[in-house]
Design a protein around this motif. Structure first.
Motif, PDB file in Angstrom:
ATOM      1  N   MET A 765       0.847  -1.186   0.000  1.00  0.00           N
ATOM      2  CA  MET A 765       0.000   0.000   0.000  1.00  0.00           C
ATOM      3  C   MET A 765       0.886   1.241   0.000  1.00  0.00           C
ATOM      4  N   LYS A 766       0.288   2.394  -0.134  1.00  0.00           N
ATOM      5  CA  LYS A 766       1.002   3.668  -0.070  1.00  0.00           C
ATOM      6  C   LYS A 766       0.608   4.369   1.224  1.00  0.00           C
ATOM      7  N   ALA A 767       1.580   4.819   1.946  1.00  0.00           N
ATOM      8  CA  ALA A 767       1.335   5.490   3.222  1.00  0.00           C
ATOM      9  C   ALA A 767       2.275   6.670   3.366  1.00  0.00           C
ATOM     10  N   LEU A 768       1.799   7.709   3.977  1.00  0.00           N
ATOM     11  CA  LEU A 768       2.600   8.920   4.183  1.00  0.00           C
ATOM     12  C   LEU A 768       2.324   9.463   5.579  1.00  0.00           C
ATOM     13  N   ARG A 769       3.394   9.581   6.350  1.00  0.00           N
ATOM     14  CA  ARG A 769       3.282  10.254   7.638  1.00  0.00           C
ATOM     15  C   ARG A 769       3.502  11.742   7.401  1.00  0.00           C
ATOM     16  N   LEU A 770       2.543  12.546   7.827  1.00  0.00           N
ATOM     17  CA  LEU A 770       2.612  13.972   7.534  1.00  0.00           C
ATOM     18  C   LEU A 770       3.698  14.636   8.371  1.00  0.00           C
ATOM     19  N   PRO A 771       4.448  15.533   7.750  1.00  0.00           N
ATOM     20  CA  PRO A 771       5.544  16.195   8.474  1.00  0.00           C
ATOM     21  C   PRO A 771       5.013  17.070   9.605  1.00  0.00           C
ATOM     22  N   ASP A 772       5.663  16.985  10.744  1.00  0.00           N
ATOM     23  CA  ASP A 772       5.222  17.764  11.899  1.00  0.00           C
ATOM     24  C   ASP A 772       6.383  17.865  12.878  1.00  0.00           C
ATOM     25  N   SER A 773       6.987  19.037  12.945  1.00  0.00           N
ATOM     26  CA  SER A 773       8.101  19.239  13.858  1.00  0.00           C
ATOM     27  C   SER A 773       7.632  19.574  15.261  1.00  0.00           C
ATOM     28  N   THR A 774       6.311  19.818  15.422  1.00  0.00           N
ATOM     29  CA  THR A 774       5.804  20.231  16.728  1.00  0.00           C
ATOM     30  C   THR A 774       5.228  19.077  17.521  1.00  0.00           C
ATOM     31  N   MET A1096      -3.457   9.650  15.106  1.00  0.00           N
ATOM     32  CA  MET A1096      -2.914   8.636  16.003  1.00  0.00           C
ATOM     33  C   MET A1096      -2.829   9.115  17.456  1.00  0.00           C
ATOM     34  N   THR A1097      -2.716   8.151  18.330  1.00  0.00           N
ATOM     35  CA  THR A1097      -2.579   8.452  19.755  1.00  0.00           C
ATOM     36  C   THR A1097      -1.208   9.005  20.101  1.00  0.00           C
ATOM     37  N   ASP A1098      -0.233   8.905  19.189  1.00  0.00           N
ATOM     38  CA  ASP A1098       1.083   9.490  19.456  1.00  0.00           C
ATOM     39  C   ASP A1098       1.221  10.881  18.851  1.00  0.00           C
ATOM     40  N   GLY A1099       0.109  11.445  18.333  1.00  0.00           N
ATOM     41  CA  GLY A1099       0.121  12.792  17.781  1.00  0.00           C
ATOM     42  C   GLY A1099       0.441  12.869  16.318  1.00  0.00           C
ATOM     43  N   SER A1100       0.713  11.753  15.666  1.00  0.00           N
ATOM     44  CA  SER A1100       1.030  11.765  14.237  1.00  0.00           C
ATOM     45  C   SER A1100      -0.225  11.594  13.403  1.00  0.00           C
ATOM     46  N   VAL A1101      -0.093  11.932  12.104  1.00  0.00           N
ATOM     47  CA  VAL A1101      -1.181  11.757  11.143  1.00  0.00           C
ATOM     48  C   VAL A1101      -0.621  11.010   9.941  1.00  0.00           C
ATOM     49  N   HIS A1102      -1.325   9.953   9.528  1.00  0.00           N
ATOM     50  CA  HIS A1102      -0.913   9.144   8.380  1.00  0.00           C
ATOM     51  C   HIS A1102      -2.003   9.198   7.317  1.00  0.00           C
ATOM     52  N   VAL A1103      -1.586   9.348   6.066  1.00  0.00           N
ATOM     53  CA  VAL A1103      -2.489   9.242   4.924  1.00  0.00           C
ATOM     54  C   VAL A1103      -2.169   7.936   4.217  1.00  0.00           C
ATOM     55  N   VAL A1104      -3.185   7.120   3.946  1.00  0.00           N
ATOM     56  CA  VAL A1104      -2.947   5.809   3.333  1.00  0.00           C
ATOM     57  C   VAL A1104      -3.876   5.620   2.140  1.00  0.00           C
ATOM     58  N   GLU A1105      -3.382   4.898   1.142  1.00  0.00           N
ATOM     59  CA  GLU A1105      -4.133   4.571  -0.072  1.00  0.00           C
ATOM     60  C   GLU A1105      -3.724   3.179  -0.536  1.00  0.00           C
TER      61      GLU A1105
END
Length: 1141
Positions: A765-774, A1096-1105
């Protein structure tokens, strides 16, 4: 006139009506001759405005046009002539005869002579043909019936009696579309066009540097429309210079009945806020300036910057538009909705004098008898739960007149017994002096609360009311007095004197903030009282001039009375409160009744009365008898009767000192379910049941016993068990029995054998964790959504800070939409401002429930994290305004689908606020849940709002009047013991016919009647609790996230698992050890059905296709498997369906 010109007239008529130009509306109707407003015509006839009646008619026909027209004008002028004679106004009668009736002499000279001879009589009733002429009001009503028949038969009125069906505020919509078109053709389109006038074509002024704004930054960007095609609706419509678009009327086809209802929220002709004649300052102000119905705001055409917007939101507008009256399409009913089948016969043991069903527990019946005892029956199980013989609780403190009356004659009867509106209290009025008030425990126990020596002589009626938001008891008696008592301590608060005969009945009611009481006496007088010391406000005569009862329809909009004269003539009528006149009289009673006829109303649609040893039913809008039922015989001449709140059961008294319970199909299912549960208890197949606990019906149709552990919460009125929605039981009657086996085991095996796709490797599959320095390790993404244009993702973290990721257009991503191919930018305005919610100082944001809602044009976001609700500008991140301060805190937000000025706010205290942001005002507060609100979903097609709560209850509210239409608890899957709790979310499918319900224990699809069509519960393949679920944008898939990090992709039609995405597929470093993160919230792309985002519960966001090879999630299930026929829950945990009705 061309067809389009004719339609334009109808659009103008609708607009004028919405703007409350009443006289202009009717003038245009008359001058155009396109629409004959029957309601306006009726009102003018009943008011005796004969000149206006003829003037209005002349827009459609003339006297000489045809025989129908001639008859219409003749009847009107004859009535005018007779009324003049009745007033002894001979001069006026002669004038009418010469000027108005003379024209008919050439057609019927003998009739004209006979009319002329009436002048010679002292009373025209001496004429044999006019001997039965009643009073003026009844004569007008009788004539009106004939006039309506003539008008409907007159070919000149053909196609002019029904207003065309089209959406409300259509003219505004067309103007908005025109402005959209003009803006799309602008050379320099601006993101927020400044529209100040309609007198010339719109054109945006060039930007400061003369350049065209980049389309990616403009929510209005879109292709130039082709000639002849509708442009994309992206420009803020007229008046939408603030954060919200202008109003659209709350109902499709609303104009179809303006003549019937001055309140758009009411499906029937409405009445004023207070009884006629009541003129306190508040009432007068209300009548002169009626409240703007929910969903209605003013429209202006000024430009608006942030400061002006803030000022407008805070101060409101003085010239807010109110709709004058819109009737919505009424619900469709048939005779099958009437309870006609005898399903129970109860033996009371003494003559029944009064009955009342519990307002929440639909099968609990309160009964009072002629020997003074009261009983509580569970009609489903035929069990008498309580029996209380009459006794004075404290004879030592009883008054001397009461003691004397009991010594002289110990016989005493119940005159009336009623439940309080919350079902936690009941009152009994006796034939001698006293009333007794009991507290009712939902376990079925009655406890003595108050004994009041209320009246000298008999207490003829008792009711409950809420003046000044305080529960009170209203009584009336033989001493000609009405009294109001405090329901807590029994202190007398008001005494109303003015009747000259014993008071027979009371009917407390309220309109807006005006509380009042109607009362009737045995001399036929009807009076109305406010809760003050200023005496009666009105004085009417009831038909029959003897014993009369009054009652409002369930929605409180229509007033009826039923009574019998001393001669045995019975009358059932509907009142026009504004004029104190009878609006319609229902036919069908026998000439001589042996007793006072009793009646009841149900479903805002039907009336029922006991007469001629049977039950007679009427449609509220039809004066003729709809149906009659003899209940298999054995009824008295005038049986007493009572509907339950849903109208599915009807209790009727019998000759043999008993009660028969009649049911419609829904009532029959309910009774059978109760009977089945009772049989199961007797067989010992279920857990032991406390015999003192009555069976209760929850809103999904399951029968449960109330355990002792829940009694305290049920003792509070705001936590009472909700009303069962019997009409929606549908196929539920067997679905909750624990010993039910699947009907077709082969289908279960086929479901098990179908192999779904399992994605466990990142290469699949294709997955992308969105960039977030904060991102901080302890933060969670608690809310996540795509913007409506699909170009960005908006997240709300547990620290009350919003994050916005925007995708840019480039060669790899020419559309600029969210994609896994290109990483977006974590966007912030140049000044570095963060969108941060207001927080509660007494409760950390991390411990508060967060909620968020986005405007349709993506320009504004509304959000809360335990503190005030904040309105942000999405371009600048600035706070435009805040409102609704805690406590309680907001827990869910939803924009009204037709008016972005109106929002629904779910609250922590289980209420729902309907809030007008523009005027900073709560329009109404909805109560029905028992725990915080966790989900809200509007359906414009169905005109409803569906709410869900942490009590796992679903409620359906009408958008028009915000009344609760249905309620149901979600069904507990196998292994879960009700009652369940936990966050429950709802979302409408694109078709607005199906509703997705998500709870940690299940995902389920319900229809618009809240009947569960199919459900799925975690099983071997996906065993962890569900954290979130959502429909794909095309409605073909359902995505669900799980607390172990997995994601399930389901077929929306069958809820069969198509694909399981393991957390290792999109989190390469995922490990089961330690404390792994998982998706707390899932979002679906608005135009790409196979793309989702996970917060996510760890504060990250993933986009999947799906991968480029697969293109979509999983494969379709084998066709030969067919739909599942197993009863829910199925052993495999796969999707299951209830059997059809």
């Amino acid at each position: 006139m061309s067809s389009l010109s004719r339609e334009l007239v109808f659009l103008i008529l609708q607009f004028l009506d919405e703007e409350k130009f009443k006289e202009t509306v009717h003038r245009l109707e008359q001058e155009s001759g396109f629409f004959f407003n029957m309601k306006h015509f009726e009102d003018q006839v009943q008011a005796g405005e004969w000149d206006e009646v003829e003037r209005y008619l002349c827009g459609f026909t003339k006297v000489e046009d045809n025989r129908y027209s001639m008859k219409i004008f003749f009847e009107i002028r004859k009535q005018k002539y007779l009324e003049a004679l009745d007033r002894q106004d001979r001069a006026r009668a002669v004038e009418i005869l010469v000027k108005d009736l003379k024209v008919f002499s050439s057609f019927n000279e003998e009739l004209f002579k006979e009319i002329t001879q009436l002048l010679t009589l002292d009373n025209f009733r001496q004429n044999e043909q006019l001997s039965k002429y009643g009073d003026t009001k009844s004569a007008r009503n009788i004539m009106l019936i004939e006039l309506k028949k003539l008008i409907e038969a007159n070919p000149l009125f053909r196609d002019k009696l029904a207003f065309p069906a089209f959406k409300s505020s259509r003219l505004r919509t067309l103007i908005n579309q025109s402005l959209n078109w003009q803006h799309q053709l602008c050379k320099n389109p601006r993101p927020n066009p400044d529209i100040k006038t309609l007198f010339m074509d719109h054109s945006c002024t060039p930007t400061a540097n003369g350049s065209r704004p980049p389309p990616t930054n403009s929510p209005l960007a879109g292709p130039i429309p082709k000639a002849g095609a509708f442009p994309p609706i992206g420009v803020p419509p007229i008046g939408a210079h603030g954060p919200f678009q202008p109003v659209v009327s709350p109902s499709p086809g609303a104009i179809a009945g303006w003549m019937s209802s001055p309140n758009p929220s009411l499906p029937h002709p409405a009445v004023p806020a207070a009884p006629p004649g009541m003129q306190p300052s508040s009432a007068a102000a209300f009548l002169k300036h009626p409240r703007t119905p929910t969903g209605v705001t003013g429209i202006d055409y000024q430009s608006a910057d942030s400061e002006h917007l803030m000022k407008r939101i805070r101060t409101g507008q003085a010239d807010e538009v109110s709709f004058s009256g819109v009737m919505h399409n009424s619900n469709v009913y048939s005779q099958d909705d009437l309870p006609k089948a005898v399903v129970r016969t109860l033996s009371q043991g003494s003559n029944v004098m009064s009955m009342d069903f519990h307002p929440q527990q639909q099968t609990i019946l309160l009964v009072g008898t002629n020997v003074g005892d009261i009983s509580l029956w569970e009609v489903g199980s035929r069990e008498r739960l309580v029996h209380k013989p009459f006794k004075v609780w404290d004879i030592q403190t009883a008054s001397t007149p009461l003691q004397t009356a009991l010594v002289n004659d110990a016989a005493i009867s119940v005159n009336r017994c009623v439940w309080a509106p919350d079902g936690l209290m009941l009152g009994v009025a006796f034939s001698k002096h006293i009333v007794q008030i009991y507290n009712y425990n939902p376990t079925g126990e009655l406890r003595q609360h108050l004994e009041i020596d209320a009246h000298i002589g008999g207490v003829n009626d008792i009711a409950f009311a809420h003046p000044n938001k305080q529960l009170c008891i209203v009584t009336c008696g033989d001493d000609r007095v009405i009294k109001v008592w405090d329901a807590v301590a029994g202190r007398r608060q008001y005494t109303f004197e003015g009747h000259e005969a014993p008071v027979y009945s009371v009917c407390p009611h309220y309109k807006e903030n005006i509380q009042f009481i109607f009362s009737t006496a045995i001399d036929g007088k009807i009076k109305a009282w406010l809760y003050d010391c200023l005496g009666s406000r009105v004085d009417y005569d009831a038909p029959g001039l003897w014993c009369t009862m009054m009652s409002y329809s369930a929605d409180g909009t229509r007033l009826f009375s039923c009574g019998t004269s001393k001669e045995g003539e019975s009358y059932l009528v509907e009142w026009n409160e504004s004029e104190g006149a009878i609006k319609r009289t229902y036919n069908g009673f026998r000439k001589r009744c042996l007793d006072v006829v009793q009646f009841d109303t149900t479903r805002n649609r039907f009336l029922a009365a006991g007469d001629e040893f049977q039950i007679k039913f009427w449609d509220m809008d039809n004066t003729n008898v709809l149906a009659t039922v003899d209940a298999d015989g054995g009824l008295p001449a005038s049986p007493r009767l009572r509907f339950n709140k849903e109208g599915s059961l009807l209790a009727v008294t019998t000759n043999d000192i008993g009660i028969k319970i009649l049911a419609n199909n829904d009532g029959l299912r309910l009774v059978r379910m109760l009977e089945g549960r009772a049989m199961e208890k007797n067989r010992g197949t279920s857990e032991p049941i406390n015999s003192k606990q009555p069976l209760m019906v929850n809103a999904i149709g399951a029968i449960v016993n109330v355990p002792n552990t829940v009694v305290p919460s049920l003792e509070r009125p705001d936590r009472i068990q909700p009303v069962v929605s019997i009409s929606n039981l549908g196929t539920m009657e067997n679905s909750r029995l624990v010993d039910v086996k699947p009907r077709i085991s082969d289908d279960i095996d086929k479901i098990k054998s179908w192999k779904f796709s399992d994605v466990a490797d990142p290469s699949q599959m294709k997955a992308l964790r969105l960039p977030d320095s904060t991102t901080a390790g302890k933060l969670q993404i608690v809310r996540l959504m795509y913007t409506n244009n699909g170009l960005a993702l908006l997240a709300l973290a547990s620290n009350a800070v919003h994050k916005l990721w925007k995708w840019q257009r480039n060669e790899r991503n020419p559309s600029g939409k969210a994609s896994t191919y290109v990483a977006p930018q974590l966007w912030q305005p140049p000044n570095g401002t963060l969108m941060t919610n207001d927080v509660n100082d007494n409760k950390p944001a991390e411990e508060s429930v967060a909620c968020i809602a986005l405007s349709k044009n993506d320009s504004y976001v509304m959000s809360a994290s335990g503190g005030k609700v904040s309105l942000f500008n999405m371009m600048t991140f600035k706070v435009m305004t805040t409102f609704v301060s805690p406590p309680p805190a907001a827990t869910f937000l939803a924009f009204h689908p037709q008016d972005n000025n109106i929002i629904a706010i779910g609250m922590e205290d289980s209420t729902i606020l309907i809030f007008n942001v523009r005027v900073d005002e709560v329009k109404t507060k909805l109560k029905g849940h028992q725990n915080r609100i966790t989900g809200l979903a509007f359906s414009q097609n169905l005109n409803v709002l569906v709410s869900s709560g942490a009590d796992t209850q679903l409620c359906v509210w009408s958008i028009d009047g915000w009344e609760k239409k249905k309620t149901r608890f979600i069904q507990a899957p196998a292994g879960c013991q009700p009652p369940m709790v936990g966050e429950t979310k709802v979302q409408f499918h694109n078709d607005h016919k199906h509703l997705l319900v998500a709870h940690e224990s299940q995902i389920a699809v319900y229809d618009c009647k809240l009947e569960c069509l199919r459900s799925w519960s975690p099983n071997d393949a996906l065993a962890a609790p569900i954290s979130s679920a959502i429909y794909s944008c095309d409605g073909l898939l359902v995505y669900a996230s799980f607390c172990d990090g997995a994601v399930g992709v389901f077929d929306a039609d069958t809820l069969r698992l198509r694909c399981r995405v393991a957390p290792t597929a999109y989190i390469p470093s995922f490990s089961l050890s330690g404390n792994p993160s998982y998706p707390l919230v899932i979002a679906a792309h608005p135009s790409e059905p196979n793309q989702i985002a996970l917060g996510m519960t760890d504060g990250s966001v993933h986009v999947v296709e799906p991968s480029d090879v697969e293109l979509r999630w999983g494969g379709a299930p084998p066709q030969e498997n067919g739909p599942s026929n197993s009863l829910n829950p199925s052993p495999s945990g796969q999707a299951s369906e209830h059997p059809s009705r």
